[in-house]
Write a protein that holds these residues in place. Structure first.
Motif, PDB file in Angstrom:
ATOM      1  N   PRO A   4      67.248 -18.228 -53.585  1.00  0.00           N
ATOM      2  CA  PRO A   4      66.898 -19.261 -54.571  1.00  0.00           C
ATOM      3  C   PRO A   4      66.001 -18.723 -55.670  1.00  0.00           C
ATOM      4  O   PRO A   4      65.448 -17.631 -55.563  1.00  0.00           O
ATOM      5  N   LYS A   5      65.872 -19.535 -56.674  1.00  0.00           N
ATOM      6  CA  LYS A   5      65.025 -19.227 -57.825  1.00  0.00           C
ATOM      7  C   LYS A   5      63.611 -18.874 -57.376  1.00  0.00           C
ATOM      8  O   LYS A   5      63.084 -19.461 -56.439  1.00  0.00           O
ATOM      9  N   ARG A   6      63.015 -17.915 -58.069  1.00  0.00           N
ATOM     10  CA  ARG A   6      61.670 -17.494 -57.700  1.00  0.00           C
ATOM     11  C   ARG A   6      60.706 -17.688 -58.867  1.00  0.00           C
ATOM     12  O   ARG A   6      61.111 -17.806 -60.005  1.00  0.00           O
ATOM     13  N   ILE A   7      59.434 -17.686 -58.510  1.00  0.00           N
ATOM     14  CA  ILE A   7      58.403 -17.812 -59.547  1.00  0.00           C
ATOM     15  C   ILE A   7      58.274 -16.478 -60.281  1.00  0.00           C
ATOM     16  O   ILE A   7      58.343 -15.420 -59.676  1.00  0.00           O
ATOM     17  N   GLU A   9      62.175 -16.294 -45.185  1.00  0.00           N
ATOM     18  CA  GLU A   9      61.521 -17.287 -46.027  1.00  0.00           C
ATOM     19  C   GLU A   9      60.445 -18.015 -45.237  1.00  0.00           C
ATOM     20  O   GLU A   9      59.370 -18.309 -45.741  1.00  0.00           O
ATOM     21  N   LYS A  10      60.757 -18.307 -43.990  1.00  0.00           N
ATOM     22  CA  LYS A  10      59.790 -19.020 -43.144  1.00  0.00           C
ATOM     23  C   LYS A  10      58.520 -18.205 -42.983  1.00  0.00           C
ATOM     24  O   LYS A  10      57.417 -18.733 -43.032  1.00  0.00           O
ATOM     25  N   GLY A  42      70.077 -12.951 -56.974  1.00  0.00           N
ATOM     26  CA  GLY A  42      70.924 -13.957 -56.329  1.00  0.00           C
ATOM     27  C   GLY A  42      72.303 -13.986 -56.938  1.00  0.00           C
ATOM     28  O   GLY A  42      73.319 -13.993 -56.219  1.00  0.00           O
ATOM     29  N   VAL A  43      72.350 -14.006 -58.278  1.00  0.00           N
ATOM     30  CA  VAL A  43      73.644 -14.065 -58.953  1.00  0.00           C
ATOM     31  C   VAL A  43      74.476 -12.831 -58.615  1.00  0.00           C
ATOM     32  O   VAL A  43      75.680 -12.923 -58.355  1.00  0.00           O
ATOM     33  N   GLY A  59      75.019 -17.807 -54.866  1.00  0.00           N
ATOM     34  CA  GLY A  59      74.115 -16.667 -54.863  1.00  0.00           C
ATOM     35  C   GLY A  59      72.686 -17.120 -55.061  1.00  0.00           C
ATOM     36  O   GLY A  59      71.783 -16.657 -54.392  1.00  0.00           O
ATOM     37  N   GLY A  60      72.504 -18.052 -55.960  1.00  0.00           N
ATOM     38  CA  GLY A  60      71.162 -18.534 -56.265  1.00  0.00           C
ATOM     39  C   GLY A  60      70.981 -18.588 -57.757  1.00  0.00           C
ATOM     40  O   GLY A  60      70.846 -17.541 -58.390  1.00  0.00           O
TER      41      GLY A  60
END
Lengths: 233, 308, 404, 257, 399
Positions: free
Chosen positions: E371-374, E48-49, E328-329, E321-322
């Protein structure tokens, strides 16, 4: 009295204030002008200690306050009038007022201050039992001012007293501010968007844009500055 | 029939007393911190286990009895339970509540639920025989007033303690500086900080008081049941939260009213409907659901649910 | 450019992950193949709530199971050593079903003995039956667990609730004449089963009726609303179908509220010293039924008690220890003669047809797989101890039970 | 005559626990831009909330193209063709720019949930059409926003957020647009840009009616064809900006004499 | 062209890596899984970084056909890979079933941002309906499954209605209360077996072939779990497709808008009632389907399979999961099911470990592993002219 020396702050990685220096002398009224997002409210929060500066220092009465927590700053004699929602809506006007004198233990002093304050705001005395949540916008502003005075401060920080008020009420609020200004014991740092009104009551002013001070000077001078004219009047 | 109703009313009042204190705990934390700590029930039970542990596992209780009269050493014990509860709540705050503050309501909901599991299981694993039901020592005096079986000294003391704690809390919240600060914090956090209330200190004070309440709640519940199980905390906590919501979340008197409502419903369904005992839980929770749908502000709450 | 670099680093990353994974999977494969290389083992599984609310009740049976296996292994009767494996159902039916899936998928497990609670047992039975693994039940006593359809795989050495309660119910209603009854029971399988058993036990006795039945969830601590109700109903006797803790609390709260002159009766779930400890003086004179008999009084009992105490000096064998011991021994006896490579199906057939003379006497199974040995005892609490009714001062009339 | 008017209110009023926020207000708007002015608390935003269905009026009628709207919910009213913006910027911070814009097309799109699941090509077509429309709408104001379409709203500067909000309101081609203080929080320069943007909408030839609430008189004077002044929930003046600004009542209410 | 091929190879490698990770965690002990989770957290944070994660997602998104074929092959070959250890197949089946419920639950938690503490009720209604119909009334399991899905959807309305009124803590309490009522009612109603549950639920049959019979392929005897593995994962795949399509449709956006600001959502023409009920009903339908699969797989259900702790585990899957991110889920469902099943060996410490793992992951990554994404629409390049760098800047979710 209050000296802000080269202060910078950040929210995460986002710089809000950059190298800001401001000073307020005893009994002086100073205003800070700036558009939305210029960092005015952050500056105020930095003074109070709710936001820690990443660089620079803040002195009050020649003592370092930038590493103190908010309640210690307030104890040292600084009172704040928050921008909006500054009251405790379910408490009576009386409780709100007396919470202002949070650090005062001498009952006589509190009573004396109450007399003073109620002479400035005569309507308060008549409506002590009313819940603060039922007041109108202008009255709320007045009550926050009155509460700030109750602590017997050396310096009052006012955050946009004209925000969200109708023009007629703005005039009323500034009349009260003028009354306080006349009391030479109290310094005022006024943060405002309404440049005309603010420069009217202040002796000196600063203009803040995008986190830096871009202009400073006496009120009269600032009034005539071209930039201020264009942006704020 | 009359005496039967009277007896059941008394049963309901006793049940309400055991629920009221934990409900107040929920209200206190919600009012000041705007959070719901779901593991309060487990903390109360853990405090009761602390008292139990002192009496049955260590020689401290015997030593205390050697020095003080019985009453005094019992009171010391209860205070120990309260202090334990207070410490536990403070620890909980720093580990599972504070990291999520203002960020993610879902995460803090879950972390406190998980913390409840951790507390419960730690008792189950590390308390000797912790998974078995434990007999709770009879620290309250036995015997009856007027030879009436309802009016045993223990019951009277439980009701009395609840009322006393409520009155003390009332005095504290409305008459002391710290109490008024807590009220101010619950109404407007930012403004409270700006008038110089030491927020961190007040949070700790709230947690200490709330934790102490929970300790006493756990003690009273365990005494009333005269037994203690490690796994009852979640249901106890859930009932406590229900009580706080039915009464009006954030209001101390609301928690009392709510506990009376739930207790009366449960007891009367058990007592007066044939075969109703199995359905008392259903009835209790149905009341909660109905309240949330039709009167979310609770019995004496004010009509503002914007907080959520 | 950066884009290209990123793609490259992903490629490298992916390669690293893949190669690492491959390496470790080979490692794993190596480990597991080593395990499967060992000699053919025969495992007998023990399943029961090793954790959870009933864990304390299963310590004794588990010890008895171990005792029987170690005795068999020591005797050298069988051409192999039996390995014992344990599964924990935590009194939970779902967990038990999971465990059963695991057991049937382990080809080494040849037979199972187990179950303290009936619901987990009911959940597991179809799985064992379908897989053809014999199960001998030592503790779950719901009537419907053994059925002709389940034969020969499912057998049970312990009497059902119905068989257990019957003699006591007849005694207190017919012989002693208690007429107006209240039942406090649990919403669990066990509670509902005892309720049905008690109802069946008093059926046909003239004049006897059940005034109220209250099913209360396990874990309840406040029985006062129910007890208060009973107080106003003028009953002669109460039957408790609860577990130990709940019954103890209810009895204590009855005493507290001044209901002292009614007869208390209960089931084998209460025949534990822990019950008397929890209930205190309130349970004095309570009559309970128990399956089986005190092992010390049984013909083969002395040897068992001696062996048990030698191996487990500080544990009681609990209410069901004898049954666990016998059920394990039945499996062992059936294994004897099946050769070095026993087959579960043959074993099951042999178990179903067995005529085993053991600790509890002679055990044979009927067409449903239920034991024909219906040994039950009626006990009474006297001076804080369970005493056989026949030896008690209550029978002789020295002490009086509450009046009818 | 009614049919000519886009929106008409007849003696509309609302009470908040005894406080009459709006009282017996008669108002009408045709194919024009109307500025709504008045001091704080005079009921301007409340009036918009009544029109957009967030509040139910306690008296009177709201008529839109000859149809009474009183019993309609906000979503039904949006579907009829009234869209609005909010005083404080209320975009969905957890969504990207394009998703926020697509939200404005929600009531226009026809894909049902089972089509979304089972008929992928249809759903994709509609979404792609929608994206084109949204880009079209936003590039009128600032084409650079299109380049940032897949960024979260929280990274977008304030003026562009306002533009996105307005674009969201007009992308579904409403008949009536309600703007609640579009220049609040903007500085002078940005305000000028905003005035230009609103003028673009007004002159776009879509025959869109606009009601605009504003404190900044320079905005009102430049944009509005007609001005209505409210005070304490009642209409105290109406007419062209010059007429209204010279009205004595208005001066009294606004400037405190 | 070469770049395109390169992309494909990379995507395939990533997919293979994921499969291997799943396989290894399936085969190994609890400790190894925990180490893998820890490594995963570190890896994800690093990715992510540097913005790598966005590139990976983009790659996978562009090559969905290829990656789904790889995942499909992995599942098909799984029975041969586990070396006859049926327990592992069982874990994978349960993971698939849980995944379906979690995807449905995500419509509420991720979509409209309301934590529903009663997903196990939907799950239970599906299971109990089909069990009751097939055991007591002799209805075919397939018809029972359909009935289960329908009735679960109806339950979605019942639980969704209070959710229209309550939010946050209040909704949490309502759903917990409804969950408790559901459990109590099951125990108290003898028709559905009361505390005994319903044993002996018939197995699925396809043209007379019972899915509960062993499979003989290439001279190998495979356990009956194989049938269910394929069945469950076909349904799971359908659920994944449906969930990701919904996420990108106007409904997904509308749900997010309702979560953020209901008033704004309403003024955009979104009917709050129907859109929220849709999220509850669809979620309930997913859970009902999963419940029916579970009932017909294990052959036994009781109230303990559908109580509050089950709901909690499901919620954890989504949040850890996210939420609002389909991969994620899925990750959450697979990981937590494995951890849960492996924890069974440490029964006494199971819940303790569960609680601790939960708290630690929440503290380290409060938005979940992925995490949630665009939303990125289609292959269109509009707005992404500078490609990855820009996307990364936007998708990072700086606040």
């Amino acid at each position: 009295m209050l000296e802000i020396k080269n202060v910078s702050t950040k929210y995460g990685h986002l710089p809000i204030l950059m190298d800001v220096s401001i000073s307020v002398a005893r009994g002086e009224t100073v205003c800070i002008l700036g558009a939305n997002g210029a960092g005015k409210t952050t500056l105020l929060k930095t003074i109070v200690g709710m936001v820690k500066p990443t660089a620079g220092e803040i002195l009050f009465d020649n003592e370092l306050i930038s590493n103190l927590s908010p309640h210690q700053v307030v104890k040292s004699g600084i009172a704040i009038c928050p921008e909006r929602e500054g009251l405790f809506p379910k408490m009576s006007i009386e409780s709100n007022l007396f919470l202002g004198a949070y650090y005062e233990t001498d009952k006589n002093k509190i009573q004396q201050r109450f007399e003073e304050v109620s002479s400035i705001f005569p309507w308060i005395r008549r409506r002590l039992r009313q819940k603060a949540g039922t007041l109108s916008g202008g009255e709320r502003k007045m009550l926050t001012l009155a509460r700030a005075l109750m602590s017997g401060p050396k310096l009052i920080l006012m955050d946009e007293p004209s925000l969200g008020l109708a023009p007629a009420t703005v005039i009323e609020v500034f009349n009260v501010i003028k009354k306080i200004v006349n009391d030479a014991q109290i310094s005022i740092l006024l943060i405002e968007q309404n440049a005309q009104k603010a420069l009217d009551v202040a002796q000196r002013g600063y203009v803040l844009q995008k986190g830096s001070v871009i202009l400073e000077g006496a009120s009269k001078g600032l009034c005539n500055e071209d930039f201020v004219q264009r942006c704020y009047l | 029939m009359g005496s039967l109703i009277l007896s059941q009313v008394f049963n309901a009042i006793m049940l309400a007393c055991t629920l009221a204190l934990i409900g107040i705990g929920f209200s206190l934390f919600f009012g000041v911190m705007d959070i719901v700590v779901f593991c309060l029930g487990d903390i109360a039970i853990a405090s009761a286990f602390c008292i139990l542990g002192i009496t049955s596992l260590t020689g401290v209780y015997a030593a205390l009895n050697g020095i003080f009269p019985m009453v005094v050493s019992n009171i010391i014990l209860v205070i120990c339970g309260g202090v334990f509860g207070a410490i536990l709540v403070t620890v909980m705050y720093h580990t599972v509540v504070a990291p999520f503050e203002g960020k993610n309501i879902n995460a803090s909901l879950l972390s406190t639920v998980a913390a409840g599991y951790v507390i419960r299981e730690l008792i189950g694993i590390f308390y000797p025989g912790g998974r078995d039901p434990q007999n709770f020592p009879n620290l309250l005096p036995t015997g009856y007033l007027f030879n009436n079986t309802m009016l045993s000294w223990r019951n009277i003391i439980i009701v009395g303690t609840t009322v006393l704690v409520l009155m003390l809390l009332y005095w504290f919240v409305n008459r002391t500086k710290a109490g008024i600060s807590i009220q101010a914090l619950s109404q407007n956090k930012e403004a409270s900080i700006m008038i110089g209330i030491d927020w961190h200190k007040m949070v700790i004070v709230t947690f200490l008081i709330g934790g102490f309440l929970l300790g006493i709640a756990g003690f009273l519940t365990a005494s009333y049941a005269s037994t203690l199980r490690f796994d009852t905390g979640s249901m106890y906590g859930l009932l406590g939260f229900s009580v706080a919501v039915v009464g009006g979340l954030g209001s101390i008197y609301g928690a009392l009213a709510g506990s009376l409502v739930i207790a009366f419903v449960e007891v009367f369904v058990t007592g007066f409907i044939p075969g109703g005992a199995a359905y008392s839980g259903v009835a209790g929770f149905l009341i909660v659901v109905l309240f949330i749908i039709f009167r979310p502000e609770g019995i004496i709450g004010e009509k503002s649910i914007s907080k959520v | 450019m950066t884009n290209f670099l990123k793609k490259r680093s992903i490629l490298i990353l992916a390669c690293v992950v893949v190669s690492l994974s491959l390496m470790s999977s080979f490692l794993l494969a190596g480990c597991s193949s080593k395990q499967s290389a060992s000699a053919k083992t025969v495992k007998v599984a023990f399943i029961g709530p090793l954790t959870g609310p009933d864990a304390s009740e299963v310590v004794g049976p588990k010890n008895c199971f171990d005792l029987a296996i170690s005795q068999a292994n020591a005797s050298g009767k069988l051409p192999y050593q039996i390995q014992s494996v344990y599964y924990d159902d935590a009194s939970n039916a779902g967990t038990a079903a999971n465990d059963a899936q695991k057991i049937v998928s382990d080809p080494d497990i040849i037979a199972v003995t187990g179950f303290f609670n009936s619901a987990p047992c009911a959940a597991a039975i179809p799985i064992f039956k379908n897989a053809g693994i014999p199960l001998v039940i030592w503790g779950a006593i719901s009537k419907d667990l053994t059925q002709a359809a389940n034969m020969p795989y499912i057998t049970r050495v312990v009497p059902t609730t119905f068989q257990e309660i019957q003699p006591m119910a007849t005694m207190v209603t017919q012989t002693m004449g208690y007429k107006k009854w209240a039942v406090i029971t649990s919403t669990s399988t066990y509670g509902q089963d005892t309720l049905a058993g008690f109802k069946a036990g008093i059926q046909g006795v003239p004049g006897v009726n059940i005034v109220s039945v209250d099913s209360i969830a396990d874990g309840t601590t406040d029985f006062r609303p129910v007890v208060t109700k009973l107080k106003s109903e003028d009953i002669d006797a109460v039957f408790f179908g609860d577990n130990l803790t709940e019954a103890a609390l209810a009895v204590r709260q009855m005493q507290e509220l001044g209901i002292t002159n009614v007869l208390l009766t209960g089931t084998s779930a209460l025949t534990d010293p822990a019950y008397i400890k929890a209930a205190g003086t309130a349970c004095e004179g309570m009559i309970v039924s128990q399956s089986g008999e005190d092992p010390t009084l049984l013909p083969n009992g002395q040897a068992f008690v001696a062996a048990y105490n030698a191996k487990y000096p500080q544990g009681s064998y609990g209410s069901y220890g004898e049954y666990a011991y016998d059920s394990t021994n039945i499996i062992i006896a059936a294994l004897d003669g099946l050769g070095a490579n026993p087959n579960p199906k043959d074993l099951a057939t042999k178990i179903a047809a067995i005529n085993y003379n053991g600790l509890l006497g002679t055990t044979t199974f009927d067409a449903n797989g239920q034991t024909t040995d219906k040994l039950t005892t009626i006990m009474v609490v006297q001076d804080g101890q369970f005493i056989s009714w026949d030896n008690s001062q209550y029978k002789t009339g020295v002490r009086k039970l509450p009046p009818v | 005559m009614d049919a000519l008017k886009t929106l008409k209110t007849e003696k509309v009023g609302i009470n908040f626990g005894g406080l009459k926020a709006v009282e017996k207000l008669d108002f009408e708007i045709g194919d024009e831009t109307v500025g709504l002015i008045g001091p704080n608390g005079s009921g301007k935003t409340t009036f918009l909330n009544i029109i957009s269905g967030i509040y139910k009026p306690s008296e009177g009628r709201v008529i839109f193209k000859g149809e009474e709207l009183n019993s309609f919910t906000p979503d039904a009213i949006r579907k009829k063709g009234i869209s609005r913006t909010f005083q404080t910027n209320r975009l969905c911070m957890n969504l990207s720019v394009i998703d926020n814009l697509l939200l404005g097309l929600y009531c226009e799109q026809k894909t049902s949930w089972w089509q979304a699941i089972f008929n992928r090509s249809l759903a994709m077509q509609e979404i792609n059409r929608g994206i084109d429309k949204c880009f079209g709408a936003i590039s009128v104001f600032n084409p650079e926003i299109v380049d940032r379409a897949y960024e979260l709203i929280s990274t977008i500067p304030l003026i562009d957020r306002r533009r996105i909000e307005i674009a969201r309101a007009i992308v579904g081609r409403p008949k009536l647009l309600l703007l609640d203080e579009p220049t609040a929080g903007l500085n002078k320069e940005e305000t000028h840009q905003m005035i230009e943007d609103i003028t673009k909408i007004r002159d776009s030839g879509d025959r869109i009616s606009i009601i605009i609430i504003e404190h900044d008189m320079s905005v009102i004077s430049k944009i509005s064809d007609r001005v209505v002044c409210l005070n304490a929930g009642q209409k105290i003046a109406e007419g062209s900006f010059e007429e209204v600004s010279q009205n004595e009542n208005v001066c009294m209410a606004y400037l405190g004499g | 062209m070469a770049a395109r091929l390169n992309d494909k190879i990379t995507a395939a490698l990533v997919a293979l890596g994921i499969c291997l990770l799943v396989y290894i965690s399936l085969m190994s002990s609890l400790l190894v899984i925990l180490i893998i989770v820890a490594l995963l957290v570190v890896l994800l944070t690093y990715c992510e970084k540097t913005g790598l994660i966005d590139t990976v997602f983009q790659l996978m998104g562009k090559n969905t056909t290829l990656t789904s074929v790889i995942f499909g092959l992995f599942i098909i070959s799984l029975p041969f890979l586990v070396k006859g250890n049926n327990d592992l197949l069982h874990i994978m089946i349960i993971a698939g079933i849980m995944g379906i419920v979690a995807l449905g639950l995500n419509f509420q938690i991720g979509g409209i941002g309301q934590i529903n503490f009663a997903p196990a009720v939907f799950y239970g209604v599906g299971a109990y309906t089909t069990a009751y119909l097939s055991v007591r009334l002799g209805v075919s399991p397939w018809l029972g499954t359909i009935a289960g899905v329908c009735l679960a959807t109806l339950t979605g309305v019942i639980i969704g209605l209070p959710a229209l009124k309550a939010r946050g803590y209040y909704l949490a309490l309502v759903t917990i209360a409804l969950q408790t009522i559901f459990t109590l009612m099951i125990i108290n109603i003898p028709a559905v077996g009361g505390p005994n549950g319903i044993p002996g639920i018939p197995y699925y049959q396809i043209f007379g072939y019972s899915l509960h019979s062993r499979v003989e392929v290439f001279g190998l005897t495979l356990p009956y779990q194989v049938n269910y593995l394929y069945l469950v994962y076909i349904v799971f795949a359908l659920a994944i497709v449906a969930a990701s399509r919904l996420f990108k449709s106007r409904y997904g956006i509308a749900w997010n808008a309702v979560d953020q600001d209901p008033v704004v959502a309403a003024t955009q023409g979104i009917n709050l009632t129907s859109i929220q009920l849709l999220s509850f009903c669809l979620g309930a339908a997913f859970a009902g389907m999963a419940g029916a699969l579970y009932a017909h797989y294990t052959g036994f259900i009781s109230n303990e399979n559908f109580d509050f702790s089950q709901s909690l585990i499901l919620i954890c899957m989504v949040i850890l999961g996210g939420s609002d991110n389909v991969p994620g889920v899925i990750t959450g469902a697979l990981l937590l099911t494995m951890i849960d099943q492996k924890l069974a060996d440490y029964a006494n410490y199971r819940l303790l470990m569960y609680g601790l793992v939960l708290i630690i992951i929440l503290l380290v990554r409060s938005k979940g592993l992925l995490p949630k994404r665009i939303r990125i629409y289609g292959e269109r390049d509009t707005g992404m002219s500078n490609g990855d760098a820009k996307l990364a800047a936007g998708a990072g979710g700086k606040r």
